[in-house]
Design a protein around this motif. Structure first.
Motif, mmCIF file in Angstrom:
data_model
loop_
_atom_site.group_PDB
_atom_site.id
_atom_site.type_symbol
_atom_site.label_atom_id
_atom_site.label_comp_id
_atom_site.label_asym_id
_atom_site.label_seq_id
_atom_site.Cartn_x
_atom_site.Cartn_y
_atom_site.Cartn_z
ATOM 1 N N ASN A 1 0.794 -1.291 0.009
ATOM 2 C CA ASN A 1 -0.200 0.017 0.003
ATOM 3 C C ASN A 1 0.579 1.238 -0.040
ATOM 4 O OD1 ASN A 1 -2.461 1.472 -0.076
ATOM 5 N ND2 ASN A 1 -2.480 1.493 2.151
ATOM 6 N N VAL A 2 1.828 1.157 -0.999
ATOM 7 C CA VAL A 2 2.900 2.381 -0.993
ATOM 8 C C VAL A 2 2.769 2.887 -2.540
ATOM 9 C CG1 VAL A 2 5.321 3.075 -0.954
ATOM 10 C CG2 VAL A 2 4.185 1.495 0.970
ATOM 11 N N PRO A 3 2.698 4.229 -2.919
ATOM 12 C CA PRO A 3 2.861 4.701 -4.104
ATOM 13 C C PRO A 3 4.144 4.932 -4.739
ATOM 14 C CG PRO A 3 2.219 6.485 -2.597
ATOM 15 C CD PRO A 3 2.544 5.432 -1.806
ATOM 16 N N GLY A 4 4.197 5.059 -5.891
ATOM 17 C CA GLY A 4 5.477 5.632 -6.540
ATOM 18 C C GLY A 4 5.139 6.339 -7.655
ATOM 19 N N THR A 5 6.579 7.108 -8.183
ATOM 20 C CA THR A 5 6.306 7.843 -9.455
ATOM 21 C C THR A 5 7.119 7.078 -10.474
ATOM 22 O OG1 THR A 5 6.043 9.737 -8.236
ATOM 23 C CG2 THR A 5 6.659 9.992 -10.511
ATOM 24 N N PHE A 6 6.587 6.845 -11.713
ATOM 25 C CA PHE A 6 7.227 6.099 -12.675
ATOM 26 C C PHE A 6 7.698 6.993 -13.946
ATOM 27 C CE2 PHE A 6 5.266 3.075 -10.275
ATOM 28 C CZ PHE A 6 5.760 1.938 -10.521
ATOM 29 N N PHE A 7 9.033 7.090 -14.034
ATOM 30 C CA PHE A 7 9.514 7.870 -14.937
ATOM 31 C C PHE A 7 9.660 7.073 -16.390
ATOM 32 C CE2 PHE A 7 10.481 10.328 -11.380
ATOM 33 C CZ PHE A 7 10.390 11.708 -11.931
ATOM 34 N N LEU A 8 8.969 7.344 -17.374
ATOM 35 C CA LEU A 8 8.693 6.284 -18.561
ATOM 36 C C LEU A 8 9.534 6.963 -19.846
ATOM 37 C CD1 LEU A 8 5.036 5.567 -18.449
ATOM 38 C CD2 LEU A 8 6.624 4.561 -17.189
ATOM 39 N N LEU A 9 9.907 5.981 -20.654
ATOM 40 C CA LEU A 9 10.638 6.337 -21.922
ATOM 41 C C LEU A 9 9.493 6.083 -22.654
ATOM 42 C CD1 LEU A 9 13.932 4.393 -21.394
ATOM 43 C CD2 LEU A 9 13.417 6.840 -21.118
ATOM 44 N N GLY A 10 9.551 7.197 -23.794
ATOM 45 C CA GLY A 10 8.447 7.048 -24.802
ATOM 46 C C GLY A 10 8.825 5.698 -25.634
ATOM 47 N N ASP A 11 9.980 5.392 -25.836
ATOM 48 C CA ASP A 11 10.406 4.095 -26.693
ATOM 49 C C ASP A 11 9.807 2.935 -26.046
ATOM 50 O OD1 ASP A 11 11.680 2.792 -28.855
ATOM 51 O OD2 ASP A 11 13.137 2.427 -27.390
ATOM 52 N N THR A 12 10.064 2.693 -24.702
ATOM 53 C CA THR A 12 9.661 1.789 -24.161
ATOM 54 C C THR A 12 7.910 1.671 -23.988
ATOM 55 O OG1 THR A 12 9.851 2.555 -21.997
ATOM 56 C CG2 THR A 12 11.780 1.206 -22.912
ATOM 57 N N VAL A 13 7.459 2.679 -23.667
ATOM 58 C CA VAL A 13 5.866 2.730 -23.837
ATOM 59 C C VAL A 13 5.407 2.154 -25.423
ATOM 60 C CG1 VAL A 13 3.993 4.423 -23.774
ATOM 61 C CG2 VAL A 13 5.636 4.815 -22.359
ATOM 62 N N GLU A 14 6.216 2.799 -26.195
ATOM 63 C CA GLU A 14 5.709 2.188 -27.620
ATOM 64 C C GLU A 14 5.812 0.584 -27.732
ATOM 65 O OE1 GLU A 14 6.455 3.318 -32.138
ATOM 66 O OE2 GLU A 14 7.490 4.637 -30.700
ATOM 67 N N LYS A 15 6.838 0.206 -27.050
ATOM 68 C CA LYS A 15 7.151 -1.218 -27.327
ATOM 69 C C LYS A 15 6.415 -2.073 -26.368
ATOM 70 C CE LYS A 15 12.016 -0.588 -28.969
ATOM 71 N NZ LYS A 15 13.342 -0.792 -28.658
ATOM 72 N N ASN A 16 6.449 -1.754 -25.102
ATOM 73 C CA ASN A 16 5.869 -2.481 -23.990
ATOM 74 C C ASN A 16 4.556 -2.244 -23.418
ATOM 75 O OD1 ASN A 16 8.199 -4.215 -24.275
ATOM 76 N ND2 ASN A 16 9.276 -2.594 -22.818
ATOM 77 N N GLY A 17 4.355 -0.882 -23.566
ATOM 78 C CA GLY A 17 2.967 -0.126 -22.989
ATOM 79 C C GLY A 17 1.593 -0.856 -23.400
ATOM 80 N N THR A 18 0.616 -1.000 -22.545
ATOM 81 C CA THR A 18 -0.656 -1.483 -23.030
ATOM 82 C C THR A 18 -1.521 -0.702 -22.212
ATOM 83 O OG1 THR A 18 -0.921 -2.934 -21.305
ATOM 84 C CG2 THR A 18 0.344 -3.811 -23.370
ATOM 85 N N PRO A 19 -2.789 -0.369 -22.871
ATOM 86 C CA PRO A 19 -3.820 0.672 -22.101
ATOM 87 C C PRO A 19 -4.054 -0.226 -20.735
ATOM 88 C CG PRO A 19 -4.809 0.149 -24.160
ATOM 89 C CD PRO A 19 -3.421 -0.793 -24.084
ATOM 90 N N GLU B 1 11.567 15.578 -27.141
ATOM 91 C CA GLU B 1 11.443 13.917 -26.819
ATOM 92 C C GLU B 1 10.162 13.869 -25.613
ATOM 93 O OE1 GLU B 1 14.462 11.339 -26.228
ATOM 94 O OE2 GLU B 1 15.052 11.804 -28.386
ATOM 95 N N TYR B 2 10.247 15.084 -24.705
ATOM 96 C CA TYR B 2 9.134 14.919 -23.710
ATOM 97 C C TYR B 2 7.818 14.849 -24.560
ATOM 98 C CZ TYR B 2 5.706 17.439 -20.894
ATOM 99 O OH TYR B 2 4.527 17.744 -20.269
ATOM 100 N N GLU B 3 7.810 15.940 -25.380
ATOM 101 C CA GLU B 3 6.285 15.984 -25.931
ATOM 102 C C GLU B 3 6.033 14.490 -26.837
ATOM 103 O OE1 GLU B 3 6.661 19.468 -28.462
ATOM 104 O OE2 GLU B 3 6.106 20.801 -26.837
ATOM 105 N N LYS B 4 6.919 13.930 -27.281
ATOM 106 C CA LYS B 4 6.764 12.794 -27.881
ATOM 107 C C LYS B 4 6.233 11.858 -27.047
ATOM 108 C CE LYS B 4 8.921 9.815 -31.613
ATOM 109 N NZ LYS B 4 10.322 9.593 -32.450
ATOM 110 N N THR B 5 6.987 11.760 -25.981
ATOM 111 C CA THR B 5 6.562 10.679 -24.778
ATOM 112 C C THR B 5 5.229 10.838 -24.318
ATOM 113 O OG1 THR B 5 8.887 10.427 -24.389
ATOM 114 C CG2 THR B 5 7.536 9.683 -22.692
ATOM 115 N N ARG B 6 5.100 12.037 -23.973
ATOM 116 C CA ARG B 6 3.779 12.408 -23.529
ATOM 117 C C ARG B 6 2.579 12.090 -24.346
ATOM 118 N NH1 ARG B 6 1.911 18.582 -22.232
ATOM 119 N NH2 ARG B 6 2.491 18.706 -24.539
ATOM 120 N N SER B 7 2.664 12.164 -25.647
ATOM 121 C CA SER B 7 1.793 11.686 -26.786
ATOM 122 C C SER B 7 1.668 10.136 -26.671
ATOM 123 C CB SER B 7 2.367 12.315 -28.152
ATOM 124 O OG SER B 7 1.519 12.063 -29.345
ATOM 125 N N GLN B 8 2.760 9.418 -26.635
ATOM 126 C CA GLN B 8 2.476 8.034 -26.636
ATOM 127 C C GLN B 8 1.831 7.684 -25.567
ATOM 128 O OE1 GLN B 8 3.885 5.510 -28.543
ATOM 129 N NE2 GLN B 8 4.724 6.687 -30.031
#
Length: 330
Positions: free
Chosen positions: A153-171, A210-217
């Protein structure tokens, strides 16, 4: 003679009329009127109801109210929205943010956290705050890290890479970050030092791009309601020249970058990396104390490392036992 006969005829005719009218009047008086009076007398008023107890007013039964006739109409089909009052789902994404409505209770402005961490401003809250931050995901280990955080029951902040969001991210994975109370931040798109820092000098235009591109992803998976104003430079801001220009370019877009004042050592070279999960938890506390031992800790971790879900419990124990509460960056 004829005149005498005519007068005599008129006389007797008049006498006959008088006699007939007189006889009719006697019949009306003596026969018809008594019959009419007798019929009237038969319509007597109904007796008033008697009260059950002396002194009480008798109750008069009231006739039921006659309702106005309404033509029958076919039943209206009610939609679920009308049938069930709207209830805000506190675990869904808060519009225009990087976290859920529920997580707003422990989401802190990154600019404030940055100032507290560096000792430029005193943290005036009660107790102490720790921010668990995870770089370079999403990755196959991300689900394991999320499982540990959910169990604790502990929260975290995840700093994502747009490239890995594109490869591994799912809804589903993106929704899990939000629904389980975490924050989402940007860590560039490529993590390519040569592209972002040619000659070890930060290129502001490429970093914002790259910030804007990742946010868009991320928006492609979470929806246009998602936004984040939290950024971390690959390698940290302290490693590069001309970083102030890049920071100013980000700030002009409302984006604040943040480094760390504690780290688990999971990405350190093997000769400096803690050898056991317990040692990594202790290393995070040691580096925090070495960096000023202030009331606010921002801990650097990487959910792409296999060791992270193994040592995370020990790291949380170290900070909980030292009296820290946990928050996320917004």
């Amino acid at each position: 003679m004829r005149k005498k006969r005519k007068r005599r005829k008129i006389f007797f005719s008049s006498v006959g009329v008088v006699l007939v009218l007189g006889a009719g009047g006697l019949f009306l008086k003596n026969t018809l009127l008594p019959m009419i009076y007798k019929v009237e007398d038969s319509f007597e008023k109904a007796p008033e109801p008697e009260a059950e107890n002396p002194g009480e007013t008798a109750k008069i039964e009231e006739l039921p109210e006659v309702k106005e006739f309404t033509p029958k109409r076919p039943a209206e089909k009610i939609t679920p929205e009308k049938a069930v009052p709207e209830v805000k789902d506190l675990k869904r994404l808060k519009e225009g943010s990087n976290h859920s409505y529920e997580a707003s209770a422990y989401a802190y402005d990154t600019a404030d956290v940055k100032a507290w961490m560096r000792g430029k401003k005193d943290f005036e809250g009660e107790g102490k705050l720790a921010f668990l931050t995870f770089d370079d995901g999403p990755h196959k280990n991300t689900e394991k890290v999320l499982d540990v955080l959910k169990r604790r029951n502990v929260p975290g902040t995840f700093f994502l890479l747009g490239d890995t969001v594109e490869k591994n991210g799912t809804p589903e994975l993106m929704a899990r970050y939000i629904q389980e109370g975490h924050g989402i931040a940007v860590h560039s798109y490529s993590h390519d030092y040569g592209y972002l820092y040619p000659g070890r000098s930060a290129r502001a235009d490429r970093i914002v791009e790259e910030y804007e591109k990742t946010r868009s992803q991320i928006r492609g998976l979470l929806g246009e309601g998602f936004d984040t104003h939290v950024f971390r430079f690959p390698g940290g801001s302290m490693s590069w020249k001309n970083i102030e220009e890049a920071q100013s370019a980000l700030l002009s877009e409302g984006i604040v970058d943040i480094d760390w004042n504690s780290m688990s050592g999971d990405a350190e070279p093997k000769n400096r990396r803690p050898a056991t999960p317990e040692a990594m938890g202790q290393y995070a506390m040691k580096t925090f104390k070495d960096n000023g031992d202030r009331k606010v800790a921002v801990i650097l971790m990487h959910d792409v490392q296999n060791a992270t879900p193994e040592y995370l419990d020990h790291l949380i124990d170290e900070f909980e036992e030292a009296g820290f509460a946990f928050g996320i960056l917004k």
